[in-house]
Structure formats: structure tokens, C-alpha cells
Motif scaffolding. Structure first.
Motif, short mmCIF file in Angstrom:
data_model
loop_
_atom_site.label_atom_id
_atom_site.label_comp_id
_atom_site.label_asym_id
_atom_site.label_seq_id
_atom_site.Cartn_x
_atom_site.Cartn_y
_atom_site.Cartn_z
N GLY A 11 -13.57 15.63 3.19
CA GLY A 11 -12.68 14.93 4.12
C GLY A 11 -12.16 13.59 3.64
N HIS A 12 -12.17 13.34 2.34
CA HIS A 12 -11.63 12.06 1.85
C HIS A 12 -10.11 12.02 2.01
N ALA A 30 -12.20 4.62 -3.00
CA ALA A 30 -12.15 5.87 -2.23
C ALA A 30 -12.09 5.52 -0.75
N ILE A 31 -11.06 6.01 -0.09
CA ILE A 31 -10.93 5.83 1.36
C ILE A 31 -11.30 7.16 1.99
N ASP A 56 -18.35 10.47 -8.61
CA ASP A 56 -19.37 11.03 -7.68
C ASP A 56 -19.89 9.93 -6.75
N ASP A 57 -20.20 8.77 -7.36
CA ASP A 57 -20.79 7.68 -6.59
C ASP A 57 -19.82 7.16 -5.53
N VAL A 58 -18.56 6.94 -5.93
CA VAL A 58 -17.62 6.34 -4.98
C VAL A 58 -17.28 7.32 -3.84
N LEU A 59 -17.26 8.61 -4.15
CA LEU A 59 -16.99 9.59 -3.08
C LEU A 59 -18.17 9.65 -2.11
N GLY A 78 -14.38 4.33 6.82
CA GLY A 78 -15.29 4.23 5.68
C GLY A 78 -14.58 4.27 4.35
N GLY A 79 -14.96 3.35 3.48
CA GLY A 79 -14.41 3.33 2.13
C GLY A 79 -15.37 2.62 1.20
N LYS A 80 -15.13 2.72 -0.06
CA LYS A 80 -16.00 2.05 -1.03
C LYS A 80 -15.22 1.93 -2.33
#
Ligand code: NAD
Length: 370
Positions: A11-12, A30-31, A56-59, A78-80
Motif C-alpha cells: 500500500g505504499h 517512502a510515503i 527494504d528498510d525504508v518501505l 506514515g513515511g520515512k
């Protein structure tokens, strides 16, 4: 690899790569989900072994922020972001300002903050170029150090767990095995001590143990490997993730697991095992949300009273999650996800309404330069 199949699956909404060879910037934002508001999550700098690992980490982390912000009652999605490289080699004013300029181009869809290997000083450089950043110094209208608020939220989560297990929210006379005497652990230890709990503590840093004992003079110090075996009422992990795992789960002699560390369960099955063993697990990403709650109010004008009022809601939300867990006979970790998903769905369903001329909830703010 980032593929549409993968983004559809989790769902990104959007993944953006920023590159600036002049200052060695390699950043990925990644949003995950902006149903509740602009995506908020910190920027992590890490020397990933491969770009694949960074993706992988950011998702994973951005999806986690959607759930954390939703269950915490924040009007934020949510984002990172991750910046790839060895922080000792790549950190510079130019890198953070270049990154800030890229963030500005997102028009407020993503708001960043501190995370692993980013400091208040780094945030200041980002803030020179974009207003879409929180966790800035108090002198610039920011909220300062989040750790006391994180600790307060963890304490409220522990109180909720005590209410459920012992019928009384007080920790007086309860034995707490506290793993990690760092920024959050120290503040949490102090709150427990003031409430009359008996604290057993461990840390790999002698200096942090010394600082801890200044705040909690009657704490008993044990070795880092002994902490899992001590007789206690509450195990409070405040150092590392994944400490509830195949090796430790049968050693724990507590009735409650509640702490500040992210991702305390190594795998979801460990949450189910805790439940089978009759150990109550307080939802980690809710009870450690005091820090994000604190920074989230910077845009509307931060105040200590507002932050405390928000953080104290963790007590009631934790009890609500315990209720869902009991009613649906599912682990607390699953009940927490359900509550987050339920809120996102409910707010999505009202989003078709015409809002008239209401000001945007998060208008952003000016940069330091203008
Ligand atoms: P910190 O770095 O200040 O403290 C961590 C402490 O754990 C340090 O004293 C370190 O020496 C100790 N430690 C490391 N390995 C250990 C081990 N094997 N056994 C015992 N102690 C060990 O970090 P913090 O800000 O206090 O955060 C604590 C935890 O809470 C982290 O997992 C962090 O991700 C999480 N968290 C923190 C915040 C916040 O506002 N600071 C917010 C949410 C989550």
C-alpha cells in the motif's frame, strides 16, 4: 527492487530517490499512506550493505509509521527516509541542506524528523532549506529533546498494563527489570522510582549506569545477560529491538512486557507465545509514541501542556487495545494493528465531504532563511 507489484502489496503511495553527487547524497523517501495527513517519520542514516537493503528498510519503516501515527490519534500519515552511507564519512552541512531542498520540493507531503544517526544539529541544516521538518531546537520554536515524553508515554502504558493485570494502575511495590539506562530508560526509571517501584537495571555502558543511579539511587544493577532471568513483575526493554525471541521468551519471569524499544517481538509469533504464557504485552509502537506525539504539535505551536495532554492518552488507548485483544482473542500486537487500520478506514470514509474554506491543518512554516 522497488516494483509497482511491491508498492501495491503493502500500500505504499510513493517512493522518491534523491541524488546529489556533489555532497554524496543518496536518499530514499517512502510515503506509505497519507489518508490521515502528511506523512511524518524520521530520516535514518545507515551504511547499508546494498541499495536493496536500504529500500527494504525504508518501505518497512514507513509502513510502521502509518500504523504508529494512526493508533496514536495523530492527524498524520506514515513515511520515512533513509540516507545511504557511513555517517562518520558523509555527514556535512551541504548534504543536509541539499536533502532539505529536495524535501521542500515535496510540498509538505512528507515531514521529516530525527532518527538513528541524525542529530538536532543535522535537523537545523535541513530546516535552513525546508519548513517540513520537526524536532528542531526549542530556540527556533521546536519541541527539544523527545525522550522525557517518550518515557512518560511508556510509563502510562505500564500503568495501563498494571490496571489490567493487578487491578490498580500504580507501580508501587512492583519490580521492574529495565533493559537500557539511556535517554528514555533514565527518565522512565525516575518515574518508576517516584511512583514507588523497585527497579533492576542493566546497560552495556557504565557511564549510563552511573547517571541512572543518580536518579534512581536504590536500583539494583545486573549484567546485560542476567536481565532476562530476574524475578520481576514487568520487563521493560529500552535498549534494543527483538529482545523477545526464541532464546529469551522462556526465561522471562514477568507478568508484563512494556518498554520503549521498537519492534520488541522478534516475530509476530512471539506475541502469540506471550499471550499463551499469560504475559501481557503492551503495544510497543503505541506506548513509545510520546516522542512523535511531542514533535507532531510543533506546527500548531508547541507547549509542554499540550504535549503532556496528548501523551497521557496512551493510558486509555492501551486499555482499549487490551479490550480488543480479549474480545477478539488475538494477541495485543494484532489488536494494535486492527485499531490503527480501523481509524484509517473510518477517516478515509468521511474524506468525501466538502470542507469549505477551512485552512489546511498543516500549512507548514517558513524556513529559517525567509
Ligand atoms: P539511547 O541510545 O539513549 O539508550 C539506549 C541504551 O541502551 C544505552 O544506554 C545503551 O548503552 C544501552 N544498550 C545498548 N545495548 C544494550 C544491551 N545489549 N543491553 C543493555 N543495554 C544496552 O536510546 P533511547 O533514546 O533511550 O531509546 C531507547 C530505545 O527506545 C531505542 O530502542 C529507541 O529506538 C526506542 N525509542 C526511543 C525514542 C526516543 O524518544 N528517544 C522514541 C521511540 C523509541
Amino acid at each position: 527492487m522497488v516494483s509497482f507489484e511491491r508498492l501495491y502489496k503493502d500500500g505504499h503511495e510513493e517512493v522518491i530517490f534523491f541524488s546529489d553527487p556533489s555532497c554524496k547524497l543518496k536518499a530514499i523517501v517512502a510515503i506509505h499512506n497519507t489518508t490521515l495527513g502528511p506523512a511524518l517519520g524520521g530520516t535514518r542514516i545507515w551504511n547499508y550493505a546494498s541499495e536493496e537493503e536500504a529500500i527494504d528498510d525504508v518501505l518497512r519503516l514507513s509502513k510502521g509509521m502509518t500504523y504508529k501515527n494512526a493508533v496514536s490519534g495523530l492527524n498524520l500519515g506514515g513515511g520515512k527516509a533513509v540516507i545511504i552511507g557511513d555517517p562518520k564519512e558523509i555527514k556535512s552541512e551541504a548534504l543536509f541542506r541539499s536533502y532539505g531542498r529536495f524535501l521542500e520540493s515535496l510540498n509538505g507531503r512528507y515531514i521529516t524528523a530525527e532518527d538513528v544517526n541524525t542529530s538536532v544539529e543535522d535537523i537545523e541544516h535541513i530546516f535552513t532549506e525546508t519548513g517540513n521538518v520537526v524536532g528542531i531546537a526549542e530556540i527556533h520554536g521546536g519541541s527539544g529533546n523527545p525522550s522525557p515524553y517518550t518515557a512518560r508515554g511508556v510509563f502510562r502504558g505500564i500503568e495501563a498494563a498494571c490496571t489490567k493485570v493487578f487491578g490498580n494502575r500504580s507501580t508501587k511495590g512492583k519490580v521492574v527489570a529495565l533493559q537500557g539506562a539511556g535517554s528514555v530508560g533514565r527518565h522512565l526509571g525516575e518515574m518508576l522510582y517516584n511512583d514507588g517501584a523497585q527497579v533492576i537495571v542493566c546497560d552495556i555502558s557504565e557511564k549510563n549506569i552511573e547517571l541512572f543511579l543518580q536518579k534512581v539511587p536504590n536500583a539494583k544493577v545486573v549484567g546485560v545477560n542476567e536481565i532476562y532471568d530476574v524475578e520481576c513483575d514487568i520487563y521493560a526493554p529500552c535498549a534494543l529491538g527483538a529482545t523477545v525471541n526464541d532464546d529469551t521468551i522462556n526465561r522471562l519471569k514477568c507478568k508484563i512486557v512494556a518498554g520503549a524499544a521498537n519492534n520488541q517481538l522478534k516475530e509476530p509469533k512471539h506475541g502469540d507465545i506471550l499471550r499463551e504464557k499469560g504475559i501481557l504485552y503492551a503495544p510497543d509502537y503505541l506506548i513509545n509514541a510520546g516522542g512523535v506525539m511531542n514533535v507532531s504539535i510543533e506546527f500548531e505551536g508547541w507547549s509542554n501542556d499540550k504535549a503532556i495532554r496528548m501523551v497521557d492518552t496512551i493510558y486509555d488507548t492501551t486499555l482499549e487495545i487490551f479490550k480488543i485483544s480479549d474480545e477478539q482473542n488475538i494477541g495485543v500486537h494484532r489488536a494494535t494493528d486492527l485499531l490503527a487500520e480501523k481509524r484509517i478506514e473510518a477517516i478515509k470514509n468521511i474524506s468525501g465531504k466538502y470542507l469549505g474554506n477551512l485552512a489546511h491543518r498543516f500549512p507548514g512554516r517558513k524556513t529559517r532563511r525567509n
